[in-house]
Design an enzyme around this catalytic site. Structure first.
Site, mmCIF file in Angstrom:
data_model
loop_
_atom_site.group_PDB
_atom_site.id
_atom_site.type_symbol
_atom_site.label_atom_id
_atom_site.label_comp_id
_atom_site.label_asym_id
_atom_site.label_seq_id
_atom_site.Cartn_x
_atom_site.Cartn_y
_atom_site.Cartn_z
ATOM 1 C CG ASP A 30 -6.834 9.310 -1.586
ATOM 2 O OD1 ASP A 30 -6.025 10.061 -2.917
ATOM 3 O OD2 ASP A 30 -6.493 8.085 -2.491
ATOM 4 C CG HIS A 37 -4.338 4.947 -8.796
ATOM 5 N ND1 HIS A 37 -4.998 6.193 -9.734
ATOM 6 C CD2 HIS A 37 -3.665 5.373 -7.763
ATOM 7 C CE1 HIS A 37 -4.687 7.247 -9.024
ATOM 8 N NE2 HIS A 37 -3.997 6.878 -8.039
ATOM 9 N N GLY A 38 -2.945 0.872 -8.114
ATOM 10 C CA GLY A 38 -3.504 -0.697 -7.995
ATOM 11 C C GLY A 38 -2.273 -1.498 -8.708
ATOM 12 N N GLY A 95 -0.050 5.582 -6.315
ATOM 13 C CA GLY A 95 0.068 4.136 -6.160
ATOM 14 C C GLY A 95 1.556 3.319 -5.772
ATOM 15 N N GLY A 96 1.533 3.321 -5.199
ATOM 16 C CA GLY A 96 3.006 3.066 -4.319
ATOM 17 C C GLY A 96 2.328 1.431 -3.983
ATOM 18 C CG ASN A 136 -1.413 8.687 -1.851
ATOM 19 O OD1 ASN A 136 -0.431 9.519 -1.660
ATOM 20 N ND2 ASN A 136 -2.478 9.153 -2.277
ATOM 21 C CB VAL A 137 0.505 2.234 1.015
ATOM 22 C CG1 VAL A 137 -0.290 0.504 0.207
ATOM 23 C CG2 VAL A 137 1.912 2.241 -0.131
ATOM 24 C CB THR A 173 -4.332 -1.752 -4.876
ATOM 25 O OG1 THR A 173 -4.781 -0.320 -5.872
ATOM 26 C CG2 THR A 173 -5.189 -3.283 -5.461
#
Length: 282
Positions: free
Chosen positions: A82, A178-179, A207-208, A228-229, A231
Site C-alpha cells: 500500500d 486517511h485516519g 480513507g475508509g 482501503n481501511v 486507522t
C-alpha cells in the site's frame, strides 16, 4: 493453492457493483483477526502492508505471514503493498510474491507519475501481479491541500495515466481522508461519476475508516471496487493492547494478552465487512 486471479476479480466487482476491502495490517496478530473476520463474513479480503511495515519486516516475511495465516479461512487473502512511493520496493514485493502493489506517484508531476506507474506495470506483467496507481490527494498524514482543485483527481489526468501506463486499478482523490477526521469527509460524487464515465478500470477509495456506510455503498454503485481501511484497525489494536497491559504490567505476557485483543480487532474488521460488503452476499 493459489488464490483466484485478483485482476479479474476486481474487474468483475466493478461490473457487479461489489467491493473488496483492503485492511492495513502490521503483524501476525491483526492479520489473524482479518482472516477470522473474512471467514465469518464469507468474503475475500486484502491484507495491505504500508511501507514502514515492509521496511521493518521485509516483503518476504509479509508474504510468509499471509501464507501462514491463510489456513484460518477458506476465503482468499490477497497481499497488497500500500502507498509505496518507491518503484524498487514495488519490484521487490513482486519478486517476493505479492498479489498486488500500489505505486503512489500522486505527489509527483503527472509525467513522473505516469513514468513510475508504467515501469511498475511492465515489471509486474510477467508475474500476473495487479498494479494500483493514484491521482489526486488523499488528505491526512501531512498531505497539504490548498483548494478543491489541489486535491480532487482531474478527469483528464486519470484518463492520461490509464491510457499511457495501463494500471489495473486507480485510486482517485475525491475528498476522502486517511485516519479519523474531526468532520465527516465530503465525497465529491460528481467528480467520481465523471471519472467512472471516463475510464473503465476499477476505482479505489482510500480513507475508509471515516466514510459513512451509505457513502461507501453509493461509491460502490459508481465504480469503486476496492476500499482501503487502516486507522480503525491499528488504533483498536493499540488501544485494546494498552488496556490489557495496564491491568498488570509486571505480568503482561503477549500470548495471553493477544488472545483477548485479537477478537476485538476481528469485530472491528467484521463490522466494516458487514457494513459495506452486504452486496457480496447477493
Amino acid at each position: 493453492m493459489k488464490n483466484p486471479d485478483l485482476i479479474q476479480l476486481l474487474n468483475n466487482y466493478r461490473d457487479q457493483q461489489k467491493c473488496l476491502i483492503g485492511f492495513n495490517i502490521n503483524d501476525i496478530y491483526d492479520l489473524k483477526a482479518v482472516a477470522l473476520a473474512a471467514e465469518e463474513a464469507n468474503c475475500p479480503v486484502m491484507a495491505m502492508t504500508y511501507p514502514p511495515v515492509v521496511d521493518l519486516n521485509s516483503s518476504l516475511l509479509c508474504r510468509k505471514m499471509v501464507d501462514g495465516i491463510q489456513p484460518y479461512t477458506k476465503q482468499p487473502i490477497y497481499l497488497h503493498l500500500d502507498h509505496s512511493v518507491s518503484v524498487d520496493m514495488c519490484k521487490q514485493a513482486i519478486d517476493d510474491g505479492y498479489d498486488s502493489v500500489m505505486i503512489d506517484g500522486s505527489q509527483k508531476s503527472l509525467k513522473e507519475n505516469i513514468a513510475m506507474t508504467k515501469e511498475v506495470v511492465k515489471y509486474a506483467e510477467s508475474a500476473g501481479v495487479l498494479v494500483e496507481a493514484e491521482i489526486g490527494k488523499i488528505m491526512g498524514r501531512d498531505v497539504v491541500v490548498k483548494s478543491d482543485a489541489d486535491f480532487l483527481a482531474s478527469v483528464a489526468d486519470v484518463k492520461a495515466i490509464v491510457e499511457e501506463a495501463n494500471p489495473h486499478i486507480m485510486a482517485v482523490g475525491i475528498g476522502t481522508s486517511h485516519g479519523f477526521t474531526p468532520t465527516t469527509p465530503k465525497i465529491h460524487f460528481d467528480r467520481l461519476a465523471e471519472i467512472a464515465e471516463a475510464v473503465k478500470v476499477p476505482l479505489v477509495l482510500h480513507g475508509g475508516t471515516g466514510i459513512p456506510d451509505e457513502d461507501i455503498q453509493k461509491s460502490i454503485t459508481m465504480g469503486v471496487a476496492k476500499l482501503n481501511v487502516g486507522t480503525i484497525v491499528h488504533t483498536t489494536y493499540m488501544r485494546e493492547l494498552y488496556n490489557e497491559i495496564g491491568k498488570d504490567i509486571s505480568a503482561a505476557y503477549p500470548p495471553y494478552l493477544m488472545k483477548d485483543v485479537i477478537p476485538r480487532i476481528k469485530e472491528v474488521v467484521l463490522g466494516r465487512l458487514n457494513a459495506v460488503n452486504l452486496k457480496l452476499q447477493d
